[in-house]
Write an enzyme that holds these catalytic residues in place. Structure first.
Site, PDB file in Angstrom:
ATOM      1  N   HIS A 103      -4.966  -9.264 -13.767  1.00 24.53           N
ATOM      2  CA  HIS A 103      -4.271  -8.222 -14.514  1.00 24.53           C
ATOM      3  C   HIS A 103      -2.749  -8.369 -14.476  1.00 24.53           C
ATOM      4  CE1 HIS A 103      -8.216  -6.325 -13.562  1.00 24.53           C
ATOM      5  NE2 HIS A 103      -8.114  -5.877 -14.804  1.00 24.53           N
ATOM      6  N   ASP A 205     -12.444 -30.530  28.043  1.00 24.24           N
ATOM      7  CA  ASP A 205     -13.553 -31.463  28.231  1.00 24.24           C
ATOM      8  C   ASP A 205     -13.105 -32.918  28.182  1.00 24.24           C
ATOM      9  OD1 ASP A 205     -15.926 -32.797  28.399  1.00 24.24           O
ATOM     10  OD2 ASP A 205     -16.897 -31.795  26.726  1.00 24.24           O
ATOM     11  N   HIS A 208     -16.379 -35.820  28.638  1.00 26.21           N
ATOM     12  CA  HIS A 208     -17.122 -36.546  27.607  1.00 26.21           C
ATOM     13  C   HIS A 208     -16.476 -37.867  27.220  1.00 26.21           C
ATOM     14  CE1 HIS A 208     -13.956 -35.271  24.867  1.00 26.21           C
ATOM     15  NE2 HIS A 208     -14.514 -35.959  23.886  1.00 26.21           N
ATOM     16  N   HIS A 213     -16.911 -41.659  23.872  1.00 22.33           N
ATOM     17  CA  HIS A 213     -16.018 -42.596  23.190  1.00 22.33           C
ATOM     18  C   HIS A 213     -16.002 -43.980  23.841  1.00 22.33           C
ATOM     19  CE1 HIS A 213     -14.749 -39.103  21.036  1.00 22.33           C
ATOM     20  NE2 HIS A 213     -14.102 -38.565  22.053  1.00 22.33           N
ATOM     21  N   ASP A 353     -17.037 -37.167  18.039  1.00 27.24           N
ATOM     22  CA  ASP A 353     -16.950 -35.748  18.394  1.00 27.24           C
ATOM     23  C   ASP A 353     -17.670 -34.876  17.371  1.00 27.24           C
ATOM     24  OD1 ASP A 353     -15.486 -36.072  20.729  1.00 27.24           O
ATOM     25  OD2 ASP A 353     -13.561 -35.954  19.706  1.00 27.24           O
TER      26      ASP A 353
END
Length: 425
Positions: A103, A205, A208, A213, A353
């Site tokens: 509008h 973390d 991991h 990796h 990941d």
């Protein structure tokens, strides 16, 4: 009353899987976390001039972030006050006004209503008051060029919200007198995961990394990194956390650029003079961090990322590369290439990941699976006193102390009716 003790047992290291899947819990997160926490919206360098803007989300509320005519950063809802249509569809740009295509209502760079089409149609009985019909604003406060927005007028100041975590943020925001800048552009991608999985991964973390990796690290360097418990830590304040070693270049080395290592080595003495010896060793170290709830970063890789929720099982990831503003352009190009190699949708680490985050979420669709608790008990007795490090400090970056602090903050906010009920931790 929300009984968050059923969802999070930090003292004994247990999490209820329902917090990653249920619609009602997600709806409460939008209300009690994203609608009342300080959420990162922009860095100074992204909006250098009056009229510069970008669009983003706070929770699932669409927002416009702009540099107003007063020179200040403003954040307001990207939803017209007339019928609720999205006002701005561009992701980034420069504007004098934001005009709704439904509008024709037009809003200024501060979100205030400036004009409407056919103003003569609003007579004296129409209850039309421009001052009350602007785009709903958020509070905006800044820390060293990082702008955060908050929709809760009762929330503490950004300074209180960050607390002693500012001491850690200075490792990347203030290791050089020129501060940092965001390199132009960002990478936007979507993950089929709950936003908390990546946020808690970055808050604490490192466990991991050698496993998840490992193959990428071996392919790139011939071996995975060794993390030394006696020279590494978890530190957290109010749910914000940083896990880190003091190796100086561990993260930066994975960018596979001799120029980056040469730059860091050349600045090492300067970093120590500005930050002190301990913090200077964190500048490019093996580390990761998260500002609660959803702003993560990697020192050394020099990437900021936001995990914007799009439902209990979908997250929008925005990734930016940053660097000291005084660094040469060729170094900025090296960091950009390095982040593309490692933490982009096709990056050697991000693909690993993303698969884990998505599977951690999707498996909870099972009814029996959701009834089983998750264990986050590593390092329950590892808190230490440290002469220099701020906040709650724990020995070893192979730990889950920061993840427990993240979920404790989540539970505190989810269970609190107002900010006055949220404890300082």
């Amino acid at each position: 009353m929300v009984r968050t003790g059923e969802w999070v047992d930090v003292e004994n290291g247990w999490l209820d899987r329902r917090i990653f899947w249920q619609d009602d819990i997600y709806a409460l997160e939008l209300e009690r976390i994203f609608a009342r926490c300080w959420i990162f919206v922009a860095h100074d360098s992204q909006l250098p001039e009056v009229g510069d803007f970008l669009t983003s989300t706070i929770g699932q509320d669409a927002v416009i972030v702009s540099r107003g005519e007063d020179g200040k950063i403003h954040t307001f809802l990207n939803s017209c006050s007339h019928r609720g249509n999205r006002v701005c569809f561009a992701e980034v740009g420069k504007a004098r006004r934001f005009t709704c295509n439904f509008h024709g209502w037009s809003y200024g760079l501060d979100g205030g209503l400036k004009s409407v089409s056919r103003p003569q149609s609003y007579d004296g009985k129409s209850n039309f008051d421009k001052a009350k019909l602007g785009l709903h604003p958020a509070r905006v406060e800044s820390y060293k060029g990082m702008h955060f927005a908050c929709f809760d007028p009762a929330a503490p100041s950004l300074e209180e919200y960050l607390g002693d975590f500012r001491w850690y943020l200075d490792v990347i925001l203030d290791n050089d007198e020129g501060g940092i800048e965001f390199i132009d552009g960002n990478i936007k991608s979507h993950l089929k995961c709950n936003w908390k999985f990546p946020a808690e991964n970055f808050v604490g973390d490192s466990y991991h990394a050698p496993w998840t990796h490992g193959s990428a690290l071996i392919a790139m360097f011939g071996k995975a990194p060794t993390m030394r418990a006696e020279r590494s830590y978890h530190a957290n304040v109010n749910g914000h956390g940083w896990e880190f070693g003091l190796d100086f270049i561990g993260n930066a080395a994975t960018l596979n650029s001799p120029q980056i290592i040469e730059y860091l080595r050349g600045q090492e003495t300067k970093f120590a003079e500005r930050l002190g010896k301990v913090r200077s060793r964190m500048v490019g170290s093996l580390s990761s961090a998260n500002v609660f709830p959803n702003l993560s970063f990697l020192a050394g890789h020099n990437t900021f990322r936001t995990w914007n929720p799009k439902g209990p099982s979908e997250t929008e990831l925005n990734t930016w590369v940053f660097l000291n503003a005084n660094a040469p352009q060729e170094l900025k190009d090296e960091y950009r290439r390095g982040v593309m190699l490692t933490f982009s949708p096709a990056g050697v680490f991000e693909m690993d990941d993303g698969e884990n985050f998505e599977n951690c979420t999707s498996v909870n669709a099972g009814v029996v699976t959701r009834r089983q608790m998750l264990h986050v008990g590593m390092g329950l007795d590892s808190q230490i006193d440290h002469d220099e490090l701020k906040g709650n400090v724990y020995q070893s970056q192979i730990n889950e102390a920061n993840q427990r602090a993240f979920y404790q903050r989540w539970a505190d906010l989810m269970g609190a009716e107002t900010w006055a009920d949220v404890p300082v931790r």
